[in-house]
Design a protein around this motif. Structure first.
Motif, PDB file in Angstrom:
ATOM      1  N   LEU B  78       0.794  -1.228   0.000  1.00 20.07           N
ATOM      2  CA  LEU B  78       0.000   0.000   0.000  1.00 20.07           C
ATOM      3  C   LEU B  78       0.824   1.275   0.000  1.00 20.07           C
ATOM      4  O   LEU B  78       0.378   2.315  -0.481  1.00 20.07           O
ATOM      5  CB  LEU B  78      -0.933   0.007   1.215  1.00 20.07           C
ATOM      6  CG  LEU B  78      -1.885  -1.199   1.289  1.00 20.07           C
ATOM      7  CD1 LEU B  78      -2.448  -1.354   2.696  1.00 20.07           C
ATOM      8  CD2 LEU B  78      -3.002  -1.055   0.273  1.00 20.07           C
ATOM      9  N   GLY B  79       2.017   1.209   0.552  1.00 20.87           N
ATOM     10  CA  GLY B  79       2.825   2.430   0.594  1.00 20.87           C
ATOM     11  C   GLY B  79       4.139   2.198   1.308  1.00 20.87           C
ATOM     12  O   GLY B  79       4.464   1.084   1.703  1.00 20.87           O
ATOM     13  N   LEU B  80       4.899   3.275   1.462  1.00 22.28           N
ATOM     14  CA  LEU B  80       6.215   3.154   2.069  1.00 22.28           C
ATOM     15  C   LEU B  80       6.435   4.340   3.008  1.00 22.28           C
ATOM     16  O   LEU B  80       6.082   5.471   2.682  1.00 22.28           O
ATOM     17  CB  LEU B  80       7.270   3.169   0.967  1.00 22.28           C
ATOM     18  CG  LEU B  80       8.711   2.926   1.372  1.00 22.28           C
ATOM     19  CD1 LEU B  80       8.932   1.460   1.725  1.00 22.28           C
ATOM     20  CD2 LEU B  80       9.657   3.330   0.239  1.00 22.28           C
ATOM     21  N   VAL B  81       6.980   4.043   4.171  1.00 24.61           N
ATOM     22  CA  VAL B  81       7.372   5.127   5.068  1.00 24.61           C
ATOM     23  C   VAL B  81       8.893   5.156   5.094  1.00 24.61           C
ATOM     24  O   VAL B  81       9.526   4.152   5.415  1.00 24.61           O
ATOM     25  CB  VAL B  81       6.809   4.907   6.493  1.00 24.61           C
ATOM     26  CG1 VAL B  81       7.242   6.056   7.413  1.00 24.61           C
ATOM     27  CG2 VAL B  81       5.289   4.795   6.450  1.00 24.61           C
ATOM     28  N   SER B 104       4.237   7.434   1.763  1.00 18.92           N
ATOM     29  CA  SER B 104       4.340   7.759   0.336  1.00 18.92           C
ATOM     30  C   SER B 104       3.588   6.683  -0.454  1.00 18.92           C
ATOM     31  O   SER B 104       3.803   5.496  -0.243  1.00 18.92           O
ATOM     32  CB  SER B 104       5.800   7.759  -0.131  1.00 18.92           C
ATOM     33  OG  SER B 104       6.613   8.353   0.836  1.00 18.92           O
ATOM     34  N   THR B 105       2.706   7.126  -1.328  1.00 16.33           N
ATOM     35  CA  THR B 105       1.953   6.150  -2.120  1.00 16.33           C
ATOM     36  C   THR B 105       2.278   6.239  -3.598  1.00 16.33           C
ATOM     37  O   THR B 105       1.975   5.330  -4.361  1.00 16.33           O
ATOM     38  CB  THR B 105       0.432   6.364  -1.937  1.00 16.33           C
ATOM     39  OG1 THR B 105       0.154   7.735  -2.160  1.00 16.33           O
ATOM     40  CG2 THR B 105      -0.017   5.964  -0.554  1.00 16.33           C
ATOM     41  N   LYS B 106       2.876   7.321  -4.014  1.00 15.26           N
ATOM     42  CA  LYS B 106       3.315   7.398  -5.410  1.00 15.26           C
ATOM     43  C   LYS B 106       4.707   6.786  -5.457  1.00 15.26           C
ATOM     44  O   LYS B 106       5.698   7.441  -5.164  1.00 15.26           O
ATOM     45  CB  LYS B 106       3.372   8.847  -5.889  1.00 15.26           C
ATOM     46  CG  LYS B 106       2.021   9.375  -6.295  1.00 15.26           C
ATOM     47  CD  LYS B 106       2.115  10.792  -6.792  1.00 15.26           C
ATOM     48  CE  LYS B 106       0.715  11.385  -6.940  1.00 15.26           C
ATOM     49  NZ  LYS B 106       0.739  12.841  -6.934  1.00 15.26           N
ATOM     50  N   LEU B 107       4.746   5.508  -5.802  1.00 15.56           N
ATOM     51  CA  LEU B 107       6.007   4.796  -5.627  1.00 15.56           C
ATOM     52  C   LEU B 107       6.548   4.232  -6.923  1.00 15.56           C
ATOM     53  O   LEU B 107       5.794   3.847  -7.812  1.00 15.56           O
ATOM     54  CB  LEU B 107       5.799   3.643  -4.653  1.00 15.56           C
ATOM     55  CG  LEU B 107       5.539   4.085  -3.216  1.00 15.56           C
ATOM     56  CD1 LEU B 107       5.034   2.927  -2.407  1.00 15.56           C
ATOM     57  CD2 LEU B 107       6.802   4.667  -2.602  1.00 15.56           C
ATOM     58  N   VAL B 108       7.854   4.218  -6.986  1.00 18.13           N
ATOM     59  CA  VAL B 108       8.510   3.524  -8.088  1.00 18.13           C
ATOM     60  C   VAL B 108       8.926   2.159  -7.534  1.00 18.13           C
ATOM     61  O   VAL B 108       9.586   2.095  -6.508  1.00 18.13           O
ATOM     62  CB  VAL B 108       9.756   4.285  -8.573  1.00 18.13           C
ATOM     63  CG1 VAL B 108      10.396   3.560  -9.737  1.00 18.13           C
ATOM     64  CG2 VAL B 108       9.386   5.705  -8.961  1.00 18.13           C
ATOM     65  N   VAL B 109       8.491   1.095  -8.201  1.00 21.83           N
ATOM     66  CA  VAL B 109       8.841  -0.232  -7.701  1.00 21.83           C
ATOM     67  C   VAL B 109       9.660  -1.000  -8.755  1.00 21.83           C
ATOM     68  O   VAL B 109       9.647  -0.672  -9.931  1.00 21.83           O
ATOM     69  CB  VAL B 109       7.591  -1.078  -7.356  1.00 21.83           C
ATOM     70  CG1 VAL B 109       6.835  -0.452  -6.211  1.00 21.83           C
ATOM     71  CG2 VAL B 109       6.700  -1.254  -8.576  1.00 21.83           C
ATOM     72  N   PRO B 132      10.869  -0.692  -3.270  1.00 23.90           N
ATOM     73  CA  PRO B 132      10.130  -1.919  -2.944  1.00 23.90           C
ATOM     74  C   PRO B 132      10.173  -2.845  -4.179  1.00 23.90           C
ATOM     75  O   PRO B 132      10.247  -2.364  -5.312  1.00 23.90           O
ATOM     76  CB  PRO B 132       8.703  -1.432  -2.709  1.00 23.90           C
ATOM     77  CG  PRO B 132       8.800   0.048  -2.548  1.00 23.90           C
ATOM     78  CD  PRO B 132       9.993   0.476  -3.339  1.00 23.90           C
ATOM     79  N   VAL B 133      10.143  -4.157  -3.937  1.00 29.86           N
ATOM     80  CA  VAL B 133      10.187  -5.122  -5.039  1.00 29.86           C
ATOM     81  C   VAL B 133       8.896  -5.919  -5.024  1.00 29.86           C
ATOM     82  O   VAL B 133       8.498  -6.456  -3.986  1.00 29.86           O
ATOM     83  CB  VAL B 133      11.386  -6.074  -4.882  1.00 29.86           C
ATOM     84  CG1 VAL B 133      11.429  -7.062  -6.039  1.00 29.86           C
ATOM     85  CG2 VAL B 133      12.696  -5.287  -4.791  1.00 29.86           C
ATOM     86  N   GLN B 138       2.038  -8.845  -8.405  1.00 30.95           N
ATOM     87  CA  GLN B 138       1.955  -7.525  -7.766  1.00 30.95           C
ATOM     88  C   GLN B 138       2.064  -7.607  -6.248  1.00 30.95           C
ATOM     89  O   GLN B 138       1.727  -6.658  -5.554  1.00 30.95           O
ATOM     90  CB  GLN B 138       0.636  -6.810  -8.132  1.00 30.95           C
ATOM     91  CG  GLN B 138       0.384  -6.677  -9.625  1.00 30.95           C
ATOM     92  CD  GLN B 138       1.313  -5.663 -10.287  1.00 30.95           C
ATOM     93  OE1 GLN B 138       1.457  -4.547  -9.803  1.00 30.95           O
ATOM     94  NE2 GLN B 138       1.946  -6.042 -11.365  1.00 30.95           N
ATOM     95  N   LYS B 139       2.479  -8.755  -5.742  1.00 31.78           N
ATOM     96  CA  LYS B 139       2.660  -8.902  -4.293  1.00 31.78           C
ATOM     97  C   LYS B 139       4.033  -8.371  -3.901  1.00 31.78           C
ATOM     98  O   LYS B 139       5.010  -8.554  -4.620  1.00 31.78           O
ATOM     99  CB  LYS B 139       2.581 -10.386  -3.909  1.00 31.78           C
ATOM    100  CG  LYS B 139       1.181 -10.963  -3.971  1.00 31.78           C
ATOM    101  CD  LYS B 139       0.619 -11.147  -2.559  1.00 31.78           C
ATOM    102  CE  LYS B 139      -0.874 -11.355  -2.564  1.00 31.78           C
ATOM    103  NZ  LYS B 139      -1.257 -12.652  -3.135  1.00 31.78           N
ATOM    104  N   LEU B 140       4.088  -7.752  -2.727  1.00 31.67           N
ATOM    105  CA  LEU B 140       5.361  -7.244  -2.227  1.00 31.67           C
ATOM    106  C   LEU B 140       6.233  -8.425  -1.795  1.00 31.67           C
ATOM    107  O   LEU B 140       5.815  -9.245  -0.972  1.00 31.67           O
ATOM    108  CB  LEU B 140       5.089  -6.316  -1.034  1.00 31.67           C
ATOM    109  CG  LEU B 140       6.324  -5.700  -0.389  1.00 31.67           C
ATOM    110  CD1 LEU B 140       6.921  -4.628  -1.289  1.00 31.67           C
ATOM    111  CD2 LEU B 140       5.966  -5.090   0.957  1.00 31.67           C
TER     112      LEU B 140
END
Lengths: 114, 325, 112
Positions: B78-81, B104-109, B132-133, B138-140
């Motif tokens: 869902l996002g990254l802190v 942050s939800t606008k993420l580059v993965v 994040p990978v 689409q699972k983290l």
């Protein structure tokens, strides 16, 4: 020379021999079916490495009485079936094309056509 | 498909001069292509949920010495802190609020099957400290930071150096001229009968110059020629590569389709899907792969329909190799 | 017998004189299938074929043939002449059939 005699004298393995009494007058050595179609003389034995059913079809068209497969190549069932149906002899040798051509040439005692 | 280095010396015009290439500069390029993001990333994840307060994230970062914590619920990413989010929260006095509001939800993965070279480019382009990978579903599945990359590359370099060193020692010990490290690749196009076979001729010439044993040259050249013709006759195009090192010659043909439906059938003497047109060129008698097998000490073939085929033939130059295997 | 002598016996035309014109022929191979040619393990080979293509010469080079005789009076593509020069292989053209050429070469070899 009768095909039956040629088979015996040249020491060929017989896979199909629908008519051993047929007269063989020439040899022709080729692996290119279009070449066989264009140049193989009638009443001949075709010496080839092409163990393929199309070889039988081309032999009937060219008027070859026998196909001699060299190098003991495996004969597919469909080739054998077609040879029996089209009344073309199917023979085999473990020798290479050059050696068996020379041997058959000597037996047929040719002016070796060509 | 292929575990071969993609960026090694390629020779489209067949007119390259140098034969031996030092392995060193290739090693790194090869490594970042070969290593996948999943080989390098941290997969033991420390995650939080949206309702977690930022203060909890702060203590996690401190305890685990990490700089970014993904927010995940039921496998959904869902996002990254990041540590910057925490610094801002401390500054702004909202450290006790939830992640949901400030992550942050606008993420580059990155995806786990991307080559490491991709990850390096991302770090360069985006100036983020971590990515994040995710996997195909689409699972983290992990997180990757610069430190992970440094560690993985150092480890791989050490392994590679060990390998090269032992190879070098071996080649010195046997003092054979053919233990040189040679690597080449030739592209082969579909139905290009004019050029097919050139690579094999070239290989033979090189090996003759190197004074390899004639019987070995013949076997290498036969395998190369048959594989090259196969690419020309049966594939949609591909490449023939060969490598000589450590007393072994490896010839590898890879293509991008159409693939072989029945491998066992295709490897049997006399079986061929070639048409009369190909037969009129003197090919397609179903003897090619049989010939390759006959001359090779090791033979491998793998194929996937609509994807491609890879054939590997290994010929031992050193008789010693034979005893070992 | 050398390749040039073989050409003379067949009344054949020598198109390219290669590197090994003085080598005695040790083995003769007749075939139009390149994979079949590659089965040979001997050296100093003379190849008889009814195929007129660059591939014949490339294959001949792989097996270390000293010469290639293209039979049936086939016209040779110009690229073939160039490849023969590049690879140093003697290229000969004969009007005989492959069968006839086999027999004639065999007789010549017997006489030597």
């Amino acid at each position: 020379m009768k095909l039956r005699d040629l088979v015996r004298l040249a020491g060929l393995e017989v896979l199909a021999l629908p008519d051993g009494e047929v007269e063989v007058r020439h040899g022709y050595t080729s692996d290119l079916l279009s070449d066989v179609m264009g140049h193989c003389p009638e009443d001949s034995i075709l010496i080839t490495v092409q163990n393929h059913k199309n070889t039988v079809a081309v032999s009937t068209l060219a008027g070859a009485h026998a196909i001699l497969v060299v190098h003991n190549r495996p004969i597919p069932d469909e080739m054998l079936t077609l040879a029996n149906r089209e009344k073309v002899a199917l023979l085999r040798t473990n020798l290479d094309q050059f050696t068996i051509s020379c041997r058959i040439g000597a037996l047929l005692g040719l002016e070796a056509r060509g | 498909m292929s575990d071969l280095p993609k960026n090694y010396i390629s020779e489209p015009g067949l007119n390259g001069e140098g034969v031996e290439q030092p392995a060193e500069p290739l090693v790194l390029i090869e490594m970042i292509q070969r290593l996948k993001v999943r080989d390098v990333m941290t997969s033991k994840l420390v995650t939080v949920v949206r309702a977690s307060p930022l203060r909890e994230v702060q203590s996690l970062m401190k305890a685990k010495r990490i700089s970014g914590v993904p927010v995940e619920e039921g496998g959904r990413f869902l996002g990254l802190v990041t540590i910057n989010d925490i610094l801002r929260a401390l500054e702004g006095g909202y450290i006790d609020e939830t992640c949901q509001k400030h992550m942050s939800t606008k993420l580059v993965v990155l995806e786990d099957d991307m080559p490491l070279s991709f990850a390096l480019r991302y770090f360069e382009n985006y100036h983020y400290g971590r990515f994040p990978v995710i996997n195909r579903e689409q699972k983290l599945v992990g997180i990757i930071c610069q430190r992970d990359i440094n560690r993985a590359l150092l480890l791989e370099l050490a392994n590679e150096l060990n390998r090269l060193e032992s190879e070098w020692v071996l080649s010195k010990a046997t003092a054979q001229p053919y233990n040189l490290y040679v690597l080449r690749e030739f592209p082969v196009s579909k139905y290009d009968f004019e050029n097919a076979g050139k690579a094999a001729n070239k290989i033979k010439q090189i090996l003759q110059e190197k004074k390899f044993p004639p019987k070995v040259i013949r076997r290498i050249a036969v395998a190369a020629y048959e594989l090259e013709i196969n690419l020309c006759v049966h594939s949609d195009g591909g490449s023939l590569s060969w490598q000589i090192s450590n007393g072994r010659a490896e010839i590898i043909a890879t293509d991008s389709g159409p693939g072989i439906v029945d491998l066992e059938w295709a490897c049997k003497d006399g079986n061929s899907t070639a048409n009369e047109w190909i037969r009129s060129f003197g090919f397609g008698a179903g003897m090619g792969l049989v010939n390759v097998k006959r001359v090779a000490d090791e033979f491998e073939i793998e194929s996937t329909v609509n994807v491609g085929t890879r054939v590997k033939a290994v010929i031992y130059i050193d008789e010693k190799q034979k005893d070992e295997s | 017998m050398t390749v040039l002598e073989a050409a003379r016996r067949l009344n054949a035309e020598v198109i390219v004189e290669g590197d090994a014109v003085t080598h005695p022929i040790r083995h003769v191979v007749a075939s139009d299938l390149m994979s079949d040619v590659l089965l040979v393990d001997d050296e100093d080979i003379l190849l008889l074929t009814s195929l007129a293509s660059d591939q014949v010469l490339r294959t001949a080079h792989i097996i270390g043939a000293v010469g290639v005789i293209v039979v049936n009076g086939k016209s040779l593509p110009t690229s073939m002449v160039q490849v023969a020069r590049d690879l140093g292989i003697t290229l000969i053209k004969s009007d005989k059939t492959k069968y006839g050429a086999c027999i004639a070469i065999h007789e010549a070899l017997e006489r030597v």
